[in-house]
Write a protein that holds these residues in place. Sequence first.
Motif, PDB file in Angstrom:
ATOM      1  N   ARG A  27      79.904 -67.168 -36.793  1.00  0.00           N
ATOM      2  CA  ARG A  27      78.731 -66.358 -36.463  1.00  0.00           C
ATOM      3  C   ARG A  27      78.521 -66.350 -34.951  1.00  0.00           C
ATOM      4  O   ARG A  27      78.715 -67.363 -34.268  1.00  0.00           O
ATOM      5  N   GLU A  28      78.118 -65.193 -34.415  1.00  0.00           N
ATOM      6  CA  GLU A  28      77.935 -65.042 -32.971  1.00  0.00           C
ATOM      7  C   GLU A  28      76.968 -66.079 -32.419  1.00  0.00           C
ATOM      8  O   GLU A  28      77.242 -66.712 -31.389  1.00  0.00           O
ATOM      9  N   PHE A  29      75.837 -66.274 -33.095  1.00  0.00           N
ATOM     10  CA  PHE A  29      74.817 -67.185 -32.568  1.00  0.00           C
ATOM     11  C   PHE A  29      75.282 -68.639 -32.569  1.00  0.00           C
ATOM     12  O   PHE A  29      74.718 -69.471 -31.866  1.00  0.00           O
ATOM     13  N   SER A  37      77.615 -74.192 -22.398  1.00  0.00           N
ATOM     14  CA  SER A  37      76.515 -75.146 -22.253  1.00  0.00           C
ATOM     15  C   SER A  37      75.470 -74.560 -21.313  1.00  0.00           C
ATOM     16  O   SER A  37      75.780 -73.748 -20.440  1.00  0.00           O
ATOM     17  N   GLY A  38      74.246 -74.958 -21.501  1.00  0.00           N
ATOM     18  CA  GLY A  38      73.180 -74.482 -20.626  1.00  0.00           C
ATOM     19  C   GLY A  38      72.719 -73.069 -20.913  1.00  0.00           C
ATOM     20  O   GLY A  38      71.992 -72.470 -20.111  1.00  0.00           O
ATOM     21  N   LEU A  39      73.134 -72.513 -22.042  1.00  0.00           N
ATOM     22  CA  LEU A  39      72.732 -71.141 -22.378  1.00  0.00           C
ATOM     23  C   LEU A  39      71.257 -71.052 -22.719  1.00  0.00           C
ATOM     24  O   LEU A  39      70.592 -70.069 -22.437  1.00  0.00           O
ATOM     25  N   GLY A  40      70.739 -72.117 -23.333  1.00  0.00           N
ATOM     26  CA  GLY A  40      69.344 -72.084 -23.765  1.00  0.00           C
ATOM     27  C   GLY A  40      69.186 -71.321 -25.069  1.00  0.00           C
ATOM     28  O   GLY A  40      70.099 -71.279 -25.897  1.00  0.00           O
ATOM     29  N   LEU A  41      68.056 -70.694 -25.240  1.00  0.00           N
ATOM     30  CA  LEU A  41      67.797 -69.946 -26.462  1.00  0.00           C
ATOM     31  C   LEU A  41      68.607 -68.661 -26.480  1.00  0.00           C
ATOM     32  O   LEU A  41      68.635 -67.915 -25.505  1.00  0.00           O
ATOM     33  N   PHE A  42      69.278 -68.413 -27.610  1.00  0.00           N
ATOM     34  CA  PHE A  42      70.043 -67.182 -27.772  1.00  0.00           C
ATOM     35  C   PHE A  42      69.479 -66.410 -28.946  1.00  0.00           C
ATOM     36  O   PHE A  42      69.269 -66.959 -30.031  1.00  0.00           O
ATOM     37  N   VAL A  43      69.205 -65.120 -28.719  1.00  0.00           N
ATOM     38  CA  VAL A  43      68.717 -64.250 -29.785  1.00  0.00           C
ATOM     39  C   VAL A  43      69.876 -63.384 -30.240  1.00  0.00           C
ATOM     40  O   VAL A  43      70.439 -62.600 -29.460  1.00  0.00           O
ATOM     41  N   GLY A  44      70.262 -63.552 -31.502  1.00  0.00           N
ATOM     42  CA  GLY A  44      71.418 -62.836 -32.028  1.00  0.00           C
ATOM     43  C   GLY A  44      71.090 -61.451 -32.531  1.00  0.00           C
ATOM     44  O   GLY A  44      69.993 -60.921 -32.334  1.00  0.00           O
ATOM     45  N   ARG A  45      72.046 -60.871 -33.229  1.00  0.00           N
ATOM     46  CA  ARG A  45      71.920 -59.517 -33.747  1.00  0.00           C
ATOM     47  C   ARG A  45      71.229 -59.519 -35.113  1.00  0.00           C
ATOM     48  O   ARG A  45      71.525 -60.353 -35.969  1.00  0.00           O
ATOM     49  N   VAL A  74      74.196 -76.913 -33.679  1.00  0.00           N
ATOM     50  CA  VAL A  74      73.169 -75.937 -33.294  1.00  0.00           C
ATOM     51  C   VAL A  74      71.954 -76.060 -34.200  1.00  0.00           C
ATOM     52  O   VAL A  74      72.053 -76.498 -35.357  1.00  0.00           O
ATOM     53  N   ILE A  75      70.822 -75.693 -33.635  1.00  0.00           N
ATOM     54  CA  ILE A  75      69.613 -75.477 -34.422  1.00  0.00           C
ATOM     55  C   ILE A  75      69.400 -73.969 -34.488  1.00  0.00           C
ATOM     56  O   ILE A  75      69.456 -73.282 -33.461  1.00  0.00           O
ATOM     57  N   VAL A  76      69.196 -73.461 -35.681  1.00  0.00           N
ATOM     58  CA  VAL A  76      69.033 -72.018 -35.865  1.00  0.00           C
ATOM     59  C   VAL A  76      67.734 -71.736 -36.622  1.00  0.00           C
ATOM     60  O   VAL A  76      67.428 -72.396 -37.626  1.00  0.00           O
ATOM     61  N   VAL A  77      66.984 -70.790 -36.107  1.00  0.00           N
ATOM     62  CA  VAL A  77      65.786 -70.307 -36.791  1.00  0.00           C
ATOM     63  C   VAL A  77      66.035 -68.853 -37.178  1.00  0.00           C
ATOM     64  O   VAL A  77      66.438 -68.040 -36.337  1.00  0.00           O
ATOM     65  N   VAL A 158      63.315 -59.429 -20.165  1.00  0.00           N
ATOM     66  CA  VAL A 158      62.735 -60.752 -20.394  1.00  0.00           C
ATOM     67  C   VAL A 158      63.643 -61.766 -19.710  1.00  0.00           C
ATOM     68  O   VAL A 158      64.759 -62.027 -20.176  1.00  0.00           O
ATOM     69  N   GLN A 159      63.183 -62.305 -18.605  1.00  0.00           N
ATOM     70  CA  GLN A 159      64.015 -63.173 -17.783  1.00  0.00           C
ATOM     71  C   GLN A 159      64.505 -64.403 -18.555  1.00  0.00           C
ATOM     72  O   GLN A 159      63.733 -65.068 -19.243  1.00  0.00           O
ATOM     73  N   GLY A 160      65.806 -64.672 -18.449  1.00  0.00           N
ATOM     74  CA  GLY A 160      66.378 -65.872 -19.046  1.00  0.00           C
ATOM     75  C   GLY A 160      66.809 -65.723 -20.485  1.00  0.00           C
ATOM     76  O   GLY A 160      67.364 -66.666 -21.058  1.00  0.00           O
ATOM     77  N   TYR A 161      66.584 -64.555 -21.106  1.00  0.00           N
ATOM     78  CA  TYR A 161      66.919 -64.409 -22.520  1.00  0.00           C
ATOM     79  C   TYR A 161      67.813 -63.220 -22.822  1.00  0.00           C
ATOM     80  O   TYR A 161      68.079 -62.926 -23.975  1.00  0.00           O
ATOM     81  N   ALA A 162      68.275 -62.474 -21.820  1.00  0.00           N
ATOM     82  CA  ALA A 162      69.130 -61.297 -22.019  1.00  0.00           C
ATOM     83  C   ALA A 162      68.506 -60.335 -23.013  1.00  0.00           C
ATOM     84  O   ALA A 162      69.184 -59.771 -23.872  1.00  0.00           O
ATOM     85  N   LEU A 163      67.199 -60.178 -22.912  1.00  0.00           N
ATOM     86  CA  LEU A 163      66.458 -59.282 -23.796  1.00  0.00           C
ATOM     87  C   LEU A 163      65.721 -58.235 -22.976  1.00  0.00           C
ATOM     88  O   LEU A 163      65.369 -58.461 -21.817  1.00  0.00           O
ATOM     89  N   VAL A 164      65.476 -57.111 -23.615  1.00  0.00           N
ATOM     90  CA  VAL A 164      64.701 -56.038 -23.003  1.00  0.00           C
ATOM     91  C   VAL A 164      63.665 -55.578 -24.022  1.00  0.00           C
ATOM     92  O   VAL A 164      63.989 -55.365 -25.192  1.00  0.00           O
TER      93      VAL A 164
END
Length: 222
Positions: A27-29, A37-45, A74-77, A158-164
């Motif tokens: 899975r991508e996430f 490392s150091g990616l932080g929170l990742f929001v998947g598809r 990983v921890i996934v929500v 949204v800074q730091g999360y690769a989101l718009v």
Amino acid sequence: LGAYLADAAGELLPDGDPPPFQGFSGREFFEVQRDASGLGLFVGRSEAFVPGRPRWWLPLSRRVQDAVGTFTGVIVVLMDPRHFSEFYRVSQFGREGAVAMLGSDGRLLARRAGERQWFGEEAGEEALLLQLARWPEGSYMARDRLDGVARRVAYKTVQGYALVVSGALGQAELLAPYEARRAALLRLAAGASVLLLLAFGALSWAVFSLRRVLRARELARQ
């Protein structure tokens, strides 16, 4: 929908209800957290639980590592993506307005326009991607690929999360107050024109009458 913990191989640890799929490996996430490392929170598809069923989930993952930085899992929500679009109100955005959350690569996570919602699609936001390449936030006018509505779109990264996140108003509704003012001004101008014509007519009649009186007096003197 639930929180889950997986080991470095992507195998779920026996804790809580099982997710709607077997394991996280592939899975991508999971893979982005394993490889960086150091990616932080990742929001998947956004994805459907079961193909053909109207139930979607949006994965949020965070890397787990030991004291020396070795990847241990990983921890996934899993969240319902509708949480990101349910705040939309027609009274705020109009019947042709829209709100959306996208990845910075243009992938659509959640979107709502009126009563329609979209999840997990390729948004085809070429105009947005062109804008993002120049400015992290701004606005532009474009016709939407998904529903064909022309809108004024405002967006912000949204800074730091690769989101718009974006909000949009339909061009027709956006211009409606202007068109209403324009129509009112045209009516006012038309009314003023009629009044000017009446006033000009009355003045012309007064001049004509005055000339008749003066002519009559001149004839009387003769």
